[in-house]
Scaffold this motif. Structure first.
Motif, PDB file in Angstrom:
ATOM      1  N   LEU A 155       2.312   3.093  -1.279  1.00  0.00           N
ATOM      2  CA  LEU A 155       1.192   4.031  -1.303  1.00  0.00           C
ATOM      3  C   LEU A 155      -0.125   3.351  -0.944  1.00  0.00           C
ATOM      4  O   LEU A 155      -1.001   3.972  -0.339  1.00  0.00           O
ATOM      5  CB  LEU A 155       1.071   4.673  -2.690  1.00  0.00           C
ATOM      6  N   ALA A 156      -0.269   2.103  -1.347  1.00  0.00           N
ATOM      7  CA  ALA A 156      -1.502   1.360  -1.068  1.00  0.00           C
ATOM      8  C   ALA A 156      -1.213  -0.121  -1.225  1.00  0.00           C
ATOM      9  O   ALA A 156      -0.371  -0.523  -2.034  1.00  0.00           O
ATOM     10  CB  ALA A 156      -2.629   1.796  -2.002  1.00  0.00           C
ATOM     11  N   GLU A 157      -1.919  -0.927  -0.428  1.00  0.00           N
ATOM     12  CA  GLU A 157      -1.751  -2.380  -0.492  1.00  0.00           C
ATOM     13  C   GLU A 157      -3.065  -3.051  -0.119  1.00  0.00           C
ATOM     14  O   GLU A 157      -3.798  -2.574   0.755  1.00  0.00           O
ATOM     15  CB  GLU A 157      -0.649  -2.839   0.468  1.00  0.00           C
ATOM     16  N   SER A 158      -3.378  -4.147  -0.794  1.00  0.00           N
ATOM     17  CA  SER A 158      -4.601  -4.890  -0.506  1.00  0.00           C
ATOM     18  C   SER A 158      -4.318  -6.377  -0.677  1.00  0.00           C
ATOM     19  O   SER A 158      -3.659  -6.784  -1.643  1.00  0.00           O
ATOM     20  CB  SER A 158      -5.730  -4.461  -1.444  1.00  0.00           C
ATOM     21  N   GLU A 199       2.315 -15.329   7.199  1.00  0.00           N
ATOM     22  CA  GLU A 199       2.349 -16.651   6.576  1.00  0.00           C
ATOM     23  C   GLU A 199       2.474 -16.559   5.057  1.00  0.00           C
ATOM     24  O   GLU A 199       2.963 -17.492   4.420  1.00  0.00           O
ATOM     25  CB  GLU A 199       1.091 -17.437   6.931  1.00  0.00           C
ATOM     26  N   TYR A 200       2.018 -15.447   4.487  1.00  0.00           N
ATOM     27  CA  TYR A 200       1.984 -15.295   3.031  1.00  0.00           C
ATOM     28  C   TYR A 200       2.724 -14.028   2.619  1.00  0.00           C
ATOM     29  O   TYR A 200       2.836 -13.081   3.402  1.00  0.00           O
ATOM     30  CB  TYR A 200       0.539 -15.217   2.536  1.00  0.00           C
ATOM     31  N   PRO A 201       3.220 -13.975   1.390  1.00  0.00           N
ATOM     32  CA  PRO A 201       3.910 -12.775   0.930  1.00  0.00           C
ATOM     33  C   PRO A 201       2.940 -11.618   0.771  1.00  0.00           C
ATOM     34  O   PRO A 201       1.779 -11.798   0.391  1.00  0.00           O
ATOM     35  CB  PRO A 201       4.479 -13.201  -0.431  1.00  0.00           C
ATOM     36  N   GLY A 202       3.393 -10.428   1.056  1.00  0.00           N
ATOM     37  CA  GLY A 202       2.623  -9.214   0.817  1.00  0.00           C
ATOM     38  C   GLY A 202       3.196  -8.473  -0.367  1.00  0.00           C
ATOM     39  O   GLY A 202       4.420  -8.385  -0.532  1.00  0.00           O
ATOM     40  N   ALA A 203       2.320  -7.929  -1.207  1.00  0.00           N
ATOM     41  CA  ALA A 203       2.801  -7.207  -2.384  1.00  0.00           C
ATOM     42  C   ALA A 203       3.550  -5.943  -1.999  1.00  0.00           C
ATOM     43  O   ALA A 203       4.398  -5.465  -2.757  1.00  0.00           O
ATOM     44  CB  ALA A 203       1.633  -6.871  -3.300  1.00  0.00           C
ATOM     45  N   GLY A 204       3.256  -5.389  -0.822  1.00  0.00           N
ATOM     46  CA  GLY A 204       4.002  -4.214  -0.382  1.00  0.00           C
ATOM     47  C   GLY A 204       5.473  -4.518  -0.208  1.00  0.00           C
ATOM     48  O   GLY A 204       6.345  -3.738  -0.630  1.00  0.00           O
ATOM     49  N   ALA A 205       5.773  -5.671   0.400  1.00  0.00           N
ATOM     50  CA  ALA A 205       7.169  -6.080   0.560  1.00  0.00           C
ATOM     51  C   ALA A 205       7.801  -6.374  -0.792  1.00  0.00           C
ATOM     52  O   ALA A 205       8.966  -6.017  -1.040  1.00  0.00           O
ATOM     53  CB  ALA A 205       7.243  -7.306   1.467  1.00  0.00           C
ATOM     54  N   ALA A 255       0.030  -4.117  -4.605  1.00  0.00           N
ATOM     55  CA  ALA A 255       0.484  -2.897  -3.939  1.00  0.00           C
ATOM     56  C   ALA A 255       1.056  -1.926  -4.954  1.00  0.00           C
ATOM     57  O   ALA A 255       1.459  -2.322  -6.065  1.00  0.00           O
ATOM     58  CB  ALA A 255       1.537  -3.214  -2.876  1.00  0.00           C
ATOM     59  N   LEU A 256       1.095  -0.665  -4.572  1.00  0.00           N
ATOM     60  CA  LEU A 256       1.673   0.389  -5.397  1.00  0.00           C
ATOM     61  C   LEU A 256       2.765   1.079  -4.588  1.00  0.00           C
ATOM     62  O   LEU A 256       2.555   1.422  -3.418  1.00  0.00           O
ATOM     63  CB  LEU A 256       0.587   1.392  -5.790  1.00  0.00           C
ATOM     64  N   HIS A 257       3.933   1.272  -5.207  1.00  0.00           N
ATOM     65  CA  HIS A 257       5.104   1.835  -4.522  1.00  0.00           C
ATOM     66  C   HIS A 257       5.683   2.951  -5.382  1.00  0.00           C
ATOM     67  O   HIS A 257       5.853   2.789  -6.594  1.00  0.00           O
ATOM     68  CB  HIS A 257       6.153   0.727  -4.324  1.00  0.00           C
ATOM     69  N   ASP A 258       5.999   4.094  -4.763  1.00  0.00           N
ATOM     70  CA  ASP A 258       6.489   5.240  -5.533  1.00  0.00           C
ATOM     71  C   ASP A 258       8.003   5.389  -5.513  1.00  0.00           C
ATOM     72  O   ASP A 258       8.542   6.420  -5.905  1.00  0.00           O
ATOM     73  CB  ASP A 258       5.828   6.524  -5.052  1.00  0.00           C
ATOM     74  N   GLY A 259       8.702   4.348  -5.040  1.00  0.00           N
ATOM     75  CA  GLY A 259      10.153   4.416  -4.959  1.00  0.00           C
ATOM     76  C   GLY A 259      10.644   4.808  -3.589  1.00  0.00           C
ATOM     77  O   GLY A 259      11.815   4.608  -3.262  1.00  0.00           O
TER      78      GLY A 259
END
Length: 227
Positions: A24-27, A171-177, A16-20
């Motif tokens: 912005l996007a997650e896959s 069930e699994y971690p998300g990169a957005g979190a 994932a990409l986060h701008d603070g």
């Protein structure tokens, strides 16, 4: 701030990409056998969806486990390589913390992921942001108390831990979190020094969390054969 986060410590290959301020996007792809094959394309996907390039990234965050050796190392080695090439800091975040942040209730609960060998990796949380104990590895029947549970490790052993304890959560971690959890801390004064020294409560060095010895062992000296 532009944080690139990813995790390969579970069957989820996630970036994932986060701008603070927001994700912005997650896959995410669930595939326990293709971490090395899927991670870089997943990173490319989130960068493309966000209209960004690697050169725009200001920090790398990778899940540091606990998790199976091979998958875990894919993410951490990638994080270190990208950070070196880009000249930006890399941090590790406990994979259980990311799962708790993305799915936990605002009351005490447990997070459990699959540790194989009929065991689970787990942590005890006061709320989604605060880990009270762990990470640890144990048999599911040895998990403490009657607290609610989240994570694939809990669902795998629902008959043992009690299906009524398992919450309706990822069930699994998300990169957005993971990215959001890290981004909320990166603005703190002295965060880089605290992370590098291992004293920060969330961010640490991008190093694997191992809770047991690897299966592979150095072979002993061959036995002498008498004639």
């Amino acid at each position: 701030m532009l944080v690139l986060a990813f995790d390969t410590a579970t069957p989820a290959v996630t970036a994932a990409l986060h701008d603070g301020a927001r994700v912005l996007a997650e896959s995410t792809t669930i595939d326990a056998r293709r971490h090395g094959e899927l991670l870089v394309p997943t990173i490319e996907t989130v960068l493309s969806e966000a209209g960004a390039s690697l050169r725009d990234v200001t920090a790398i965050v990778a899940g540091s486990g606990p998790g199976p050796y091979t998958g875990l190392r894919v993410g951490l080695v990638t994080a270190q390589a990208l950070a070196t090439s880009l000249g930006v800091p890399a941090y590790g975040v406990c994979t259980l913390d990311a799962l708790a942040y993305g799915s936990g209730p605002d009351e005490p609960f447990l997070v459990a992921t699959d540790a194989r060998r009929k065991e689970v990796f787990w942590g005890h949380y006061r709320d989604p942001r605060t880990r009270l104990s762990g990470p640890a590895v144990d048999r599911p029947q040895d998990l403490p108390g009657e607290l609610p549970l989240v994570g694939a490790g809990a669902r795998m052993y629902a008959e043992i831990v009690g299906a009524s304890r398992i919450l309706d959560a990822p069930e699994y971690p998300g990169a957005g979190a993971m990215a959001a959890l890290a981004a909320g801390r990166l603005g703190e004064p002295g965060v880089r020094e605290a992370a590098e020294s291992g004293t920060h409560p969330v961010l640490g060095p991008p190093r694997p969390i191992y809770l047991r010895r690897p299966d592979a062992k150095v072979p002993s000296a061959p036995k002498k054969v008498s004639t």
